[in-house]
Design an enzyme around this catalytic site. Sequence first.
Site, PDB file in Angstrom:
ATOM      1  N   GLY A 326      26.032 -89.603  38.559  1.00  0.00           N
ATOM      2  CA  GLY A 326      26.038 -90.558  37.465  1.00  0.00           C
ATOM      3  C   GLY A 326      24.628 -90.962  37.075  1.00  0.00           C
ATOM      4  N   SER A 327      24.457 -92.212  36.720  1.00  0.00           N
ATOM      5  CA  SER A 327      23.164 -92.681  36.194  1.00  0.00           C
ATOM      6  C   SER A 327      22.062 -92.736  37.240  1.00  0.00           C
ATOM      7  CB  SER A 327      23.342 -94.056  35.553  1.00  0.00           C
ATOM      8  OG  SER A 327      24.147 -93.961  34.394  1.00  0.00           O
ATOM      9  N   THR A 328      22.389 -92.586  38.543  1.00  0.00           N
ATOM     10  CA  THR A 328      21.316 -92.514  39.540  1.00  0.00           C
ATOM     11  C   THR A 328      20.511 -91.221  39.362  1.00  0.00           C
ATOM     12  OG1 THR A 328      22.695 -91.430  41.219  1.00  0.00           O
ATOM     13  CG2 THR A 328      22.672 -93.838  41.198  1.00  0.00           C
ATOM     14  N   PHE A 329      21.033 -90.300  38.549  1.00  0.00           N
ATOM     15  CA  PHE A 329      20.349 -89.028  38.280  1.00  0.00           C
ATOM     16  C   PHE A 329      19.334 -89.153  37.149  1.00  0.00           C
ATOM     17  CE2 PHE A 329      20.436 -84.533  36.645  1.00  0.00           C
ATOM     18  CZ  PHE A 329      20.023 -83.910  37.820  1.00  0.00           C
ATOM     19  N   LYS A 330      19.349 -90.270  36.468  1.00  0.00           N
ATOM     20  CA  LYS A 330      18.496 -90.404  35.278  1.00  0.00           C
ATOM     21  C   LYS A 330      17.010 -90.368  35.612  1.00  0.00           C
ATOM     22  CE  LYS A 330      21.987 -92.668  32.406  1.00  0.00           C
ATOM     23  NZ  LYS A 330      22.510 -93.917  31.832  1.00  0.00           N
TER      24      LYS A 330
END
Length: 647
Positions: A326-330
Amino acid sequence: MRRTPADTEKSAKRITRRGLLLGTAQLALAGVLVGRMRYMQVDQADEYRMLADENRINIRLIPPVRGLVYDRKGVLLAGNEQNYSIVMVREDAGDPEEILTRLQKLVWISEEDKQKALDEMMRRSPFVPVTVAERVAWEDISKVAVNAPALPGVTPEVGLSRVYPLDSDFAHVVGYVGPVSDYDLSKIEDPDPVLQIPRFQIGKTGVENKHEEDLRGEAGTRRIEVNAVGRVMREIDREEGIPGANLQLTVNHALQNFSEARLAGESAAAVVMDPRNGDILAIASAPSYDPNKFVRGISSRDYNALLEDPYRPLANKTAQGTYPPGSTFKMVVALAALEAGVIDDKETVTCRGYKEVSGRRFHCWSRGGHGRVDLVRSLKESCDVYYYELAERVGIEAISAMARKLGLGIRPDVPLSGVAEGLMPTKDWKREVRGGDWMIGDSLNAGIGQGFVLASPLQLAIMTARIASGTAIEPRLVRSIDGVEQPVRGADVLDIDPSHLAAVRLGMYEVVNGTRGTAGRSRIVADGIRMAGKTGTSQVRNITAAERAAGVTRNEDLPWNRRDHALFVSFAPHDAPEVAVSVVVEHGMGGSLAAAPIARDIMLAALYDDIPPLDAYPSPQRGTIRSQFEMMNLREPLAPSQGRSRA
């Protein structure tokens, strides 16, 4: 007719000659026998004496003492305890089934265990002792000793058995031991003879398995004298074996217990790393289980309960579980774009709530959009459209390369069972595995950590530690083996522009501490230990256009196993990182809601090396936090500390 004197004389001479020939032959034969006897009894005496000794002296192996496992502070995680057992030798017993029936009148042995013992005796040599009962009481040993004349072939013995004093806290880390199976032997090219000892135990999972050769040690021997039929007469001598090596892990037992207690009631995982040296300080998977049950022989009922639990207690979610990040990959996508020069940290992207590509809309979590956002704000408010744009510009190959540089898509080198590699897709991967071309929509989905991208909580902790430290640090779970310090790996500086890392860290700081940051409710207010982090929410189902038009069904209205996963990664202090934490709560619905509060508590427990002090929390939350700590099932229940010092 009468014989003449001449005939008689002639016959006597013939008999005399025959007697002489026969006597000579007998003397010659006797001479050969005497010579052979002298050769065997005098000339070859030493050789035949050795053969005779070999026939009456047997050598048996003595199981080595298994090495111990400690935490970083010297607390015992895996030890050995005295174990009374009863063994039987089939050759001495005569009728094993009859003797076992007599034994059952003295010691409780189930019919199932009785049959297992009989089957094992039939598979092995009649002189090999087979264990028929383990972990029996001293009173039972006394009964067997007193009734020895009626129990031929039965002998009580004292040995050591594995024990895990902290029960479930380290089940997924240390693992457990169990008897050697045929399957175990089939995997070993040249098995150690000690593995043939009936019910000898070896590591099955976790550190016990991965460091089996270190922990096992070397078997000793004892020479015993046996009679003509192989019965033991006496022990002549013995040579004790070499104990296994003792292992000291990098984990902190108190922090591990706190993490497990904080995850209670969830299907979740948490990993705590020191970004300065890669030490794994805690690695908790919930729910857990008691490994002692496997050592002692788990019942079918208990084992089936573990298998049927939807929260999967047997799985080590920290290393085996893989999830869309999810957004931890941004942060990965941002660094890939910055390094490629397709954007700088000041450039803005306009978010109208979606990005349209080839007639298809890719939606932001904020339906009304975020307006114009730069890098720091995109992280702070987790704008999806910003990362759709970056993913389209930079492409999947650069994103995947950056992910690998940060430890994603690469199997971590740690001594745990079933460590997952995760997945960082490329165009070639899709062509080879999925049989299709890479689409621009695949890149956009990867840009927000969805689609094909998968990572474990351990990998997310490594990623966070590398961003925090600016080094290619590798995880370390074993601190020393028999006192020999294990090396720190990957302390080289990352091949990433330090200014780009600084920009990403600033965005992560704003996530927790800035106005409208997605993890603002989980900030730390204590001076000097402000936290930086990133929330993440990953979908486990596709949202159709019709559902979106009618109003997306809320997570809380869905069955548990269809709700979104909640993720949070963080490090602190933000300006001099000492601890990196990743948390994944399966079907927790939202990173800011479920994962961030857990990560904050674990972060504070790691920094203070104690129950977190209440004044580290925003004042409106302190009453709730106090009640929460009081309800936690901590091994060492302590009052929340009011101090600020940390170890």
